[in-house]
Write a protein that holds these residues in place. Structure first.
Motif, mmCIF file in Angstrom:
data_model
loop_
_atom_site.group_PDB
_atom_site.id
_atom_site.type_symbol
_atom_site.label_atom_id
_atom_site.label_comp_id
_atom_site.label_asym_id
_atom_site.label_seq_id
_atom_site.Cartn_x
_atom_site.Cartn_y
_atom_site.Cartn_z
ATOM 1 N N MET A 1 0.848 -1.171 0.000
ATOM 2 C CA MET A 1 0.000 0.000 0.000
ATOM 3 C C MET A 1 0.895 1.236 0.000
ATOM 4 N N GLU A 2 0.464 2.275 -0.662
ATOM 5 C CA GLU A 2 1.196 3.534 -0.696
ATOM 6 C C GLU A 2 0.234 4.663 -0.385
ATOM 7 N N THR A 3 0.718 5.635 0.366
ATOM 8 C CA THR A 3 -0.117 6.778 0.720
ATOM 9 C C THR A 3 0.743 8.028 0.750
ATOM 10 N N THR A 4 0.108 9.169 0.600
ATOM 11 C CA THR A 4 0.847 10.427 0.676
ATOM 12 C C THR A 4 0.923 10.886 2.129
ATOM 13 N N ALA A 5 1.847 11.779 2.401
ATOM 14 C CA ALA A 5 1.975 12.318 3.755
ATOM 15 C C ALA A 5 0.685 13.027 4.165
ATOM 16 N N ARG A 6 0.073 13.717 3.236
ATOM 17 C CA ARG A 6 -1.185 14.418 3.537
ATOM 18 C C ARG A 6 -2.288 13.426 3.889
ATOM 19 N N ASP A 7 -2.416 12.362 3.084
ATOM 20 C CA ASP A 7 -3.422 11.335 3.351
ATOM 21 C C ASP A 7 -3.153 10.653 4.690
ATOM 22 N N PHE A 8 -1.870 10.384 4.972
ATOM 23 C CA PHE A 8 -1.534 9.784 6.252
ATOM 24 C C PHE A 8 -1.954 10.691 7.396
ATOM 25 N N ASN A 9 -1.703 11.977 7.254
ATOM 26 C CA ASN A 9 -2.074 12.949 8.290
ATOM 27 C C ASN A 9 -3.583 12.965 8.518
ATOM 28 N N GLN A 10 -4.352 12.858 7.459
ATOM 29 C CA GLN A 10 -5.810 12.949 7.564
ATOM 30 C C GLN A 10 -6.473 11.621 7.900
ATOM 31 N N ASN A 11 -5.808 10.506 7.630
ATOM 32 C CA ASN A 11 -6.421 9.185 7.822
ATOM 33 C C ASN A 11 -5.513 8.236 8.597
ATOM 34 N N ALA A 17 -4.574 0.912 11.047
ATOM 35 C CA ALA A 17 -5.348 -0.335 11.080
ATOM 36 C C ALA A 17 -4.872 -1.287 9.983
ATOM 37 N N ALA A 18 -4.520 -0.727 8.824
ATOM 38 C CA ALA A 18 -4.006 -1.559 7.730
ATOM 39 C C ALA A 18 -2.669 -2.184 8.132
ATOM 40 N N ALA A 19 -1.819 -1.414 8.790
ATOM 41 C CA ALA A 19 -0.536 -1.953 9.263
ATOM 42 C C ALA A 19 -0.770 -3.038 10.302
ATOM 43 N N GLU A 20 -1.746 -2.827 11.151
ATOM 44 C CA GLU A 20 -2.070 -3.819 12.175
ATOM 45 C C GLU A 20 -2.539 -5.133 11.544
ATOM 46 N N ARG A 21 -3.172 -5.044 10.387
ATOM 47 C CA ARG A 21 -3.622 -6.247 9.672
ATOM 48 C C ARG A 21 -2.472 -6.927 8.936
ATOM 49 N N GLY A 22 -1.291 -6.313 8.930
ATOM 50 C CA GLY A 22 -0.140 -6.944 8.304
ATOM 51 C C GLY A 22 0.370 -6.270 7.055
ATOM 52 N N GLU A 23 -0.222 -5.165 6.646
ATOM 53 C CA GLU A 23 0.216 -4.479 5.430
ATOM 54 C C GLU A 23 1.425 -3.593 5.710
ATOM 55 N N ARG A 24 2.279 -3.441 4.696
ATOM 56 C CA ARG A 24 3.371 -2.467 4.749
ATOM 57 C C ARG A 24 2.927 -1.250 3.958
ATOM 58 N N ILE A 25 3.078 -0.080 4.539
ATOM 59 C CA ILE A 25 2.626 1.150 3.897
ATOM 60 C C ILE A 25 3.828 2.052 3.633
ATOM 61 N N THR A 26 3.977 2.483 2.394
ATOM 62 C CA THR A 26 5.011 3.446 2.041
ATOM 63 C C THR A 26 4.363 4.823 2.024
ATOM 64 N N VAL A 27 4.940 5.744 2.781
ATOM 65 C CA VAL A 27 4.433 7.115 2.833
ATOM 66 C C VAL A 27 5.309 7.960 1.916
ATOM 67 N N LEU A 37 5.861 2.207 6.889
ATOM 68 C CA LEU A 37 5.143 1.798 8.096
ATOM 69 C C LEU A 37 4.854 0.317 7.943
ATOM 70 N N SER A 38 5.327 -0.471 8.903
ATOM 71 C CA SER A 38 5.118 -1.912 8.806
ATOM 72 C C SER A 38 4.649 -2.460 10.146
ATOM 73 N N PRO A 39 3.999 -3.620 10.123
ATOM 74 C CA PRO A 39 3.530 -4.216 11.371
ATOM 75 C C PRO A 39 4.707 -4.627 12.251
ATOM 76 N N VAL A 40 4.484 -4.614 13.539
ATOM 77 C CA VAL A 40 5.504 -5.037 14.486
ATOM 78 C C VAL A 40 5.548 -6.559 14.486
ATOM 79 N N ALA A 41 6.763 -7.097 14.339
ATOM 80 C CA ALA A 41 6.927 -8.543 14.341
ATOM 81 C C ALA A 41 6.952 -9.049 15.777
ATOM 82 N N GLU A 42 6.622 -10.304 15.953
ATOM 83 C CA GLU A 42 6.658 -10.875 17.302
ATOM 84 C C GLU A 42 8.089 -10.941 17.817
#
Length: 83
Positions: A1-11, A17-27, A37-42
């Motif tokens: 998943m990719e998002t802009t800094a502005r979108d990240f700020n607003q959402n 929640a997407a990261a919590e589900r296991g997605e990696r997000i590039t801002v 932004l990536s989920p925390v590994a065990e």
């Protein structure tokens, strides 16, 4: 998943929640990646890995083909190494 800094700020909550589900997000900012932004590994990865070579089976072994005769001592072999 990719998002802009502005979108990240607003959402942020939706993106977290997407990261919590296991997605990696590039801002991105102005079209270039600035953060991942990536989920925390065990098993957290240390900042400085303690085993950069991997498993012992992966360590390269270098052999010159001839053995060094250490019977004379190591003096001349260690010249220039501060010994």
């Amino acid at each position: 998943m990719e998002t802009t800094a502005r979108d990240f700020n607003q959402n942020a909550s939706r993106i977290l929640a997407a990261a919590e589900r296991g997605e990696r997000i590039t801002v991105t900012k102005n079209g270039r990646p600035v953060a991942i932004l990536s989920p925390v590994a065990e098993d957290p990865v240390p900042d400085h890995p303690t085993d950069p070579m991997g498993d012992d089976d992966d360590i390269p072994v270098f052999r010159s083909g001839s053995r060094i005769d250490w019977s004379e001592g190591r003096g001349s072999y260690l010249e220039g190494f501060g010994v």
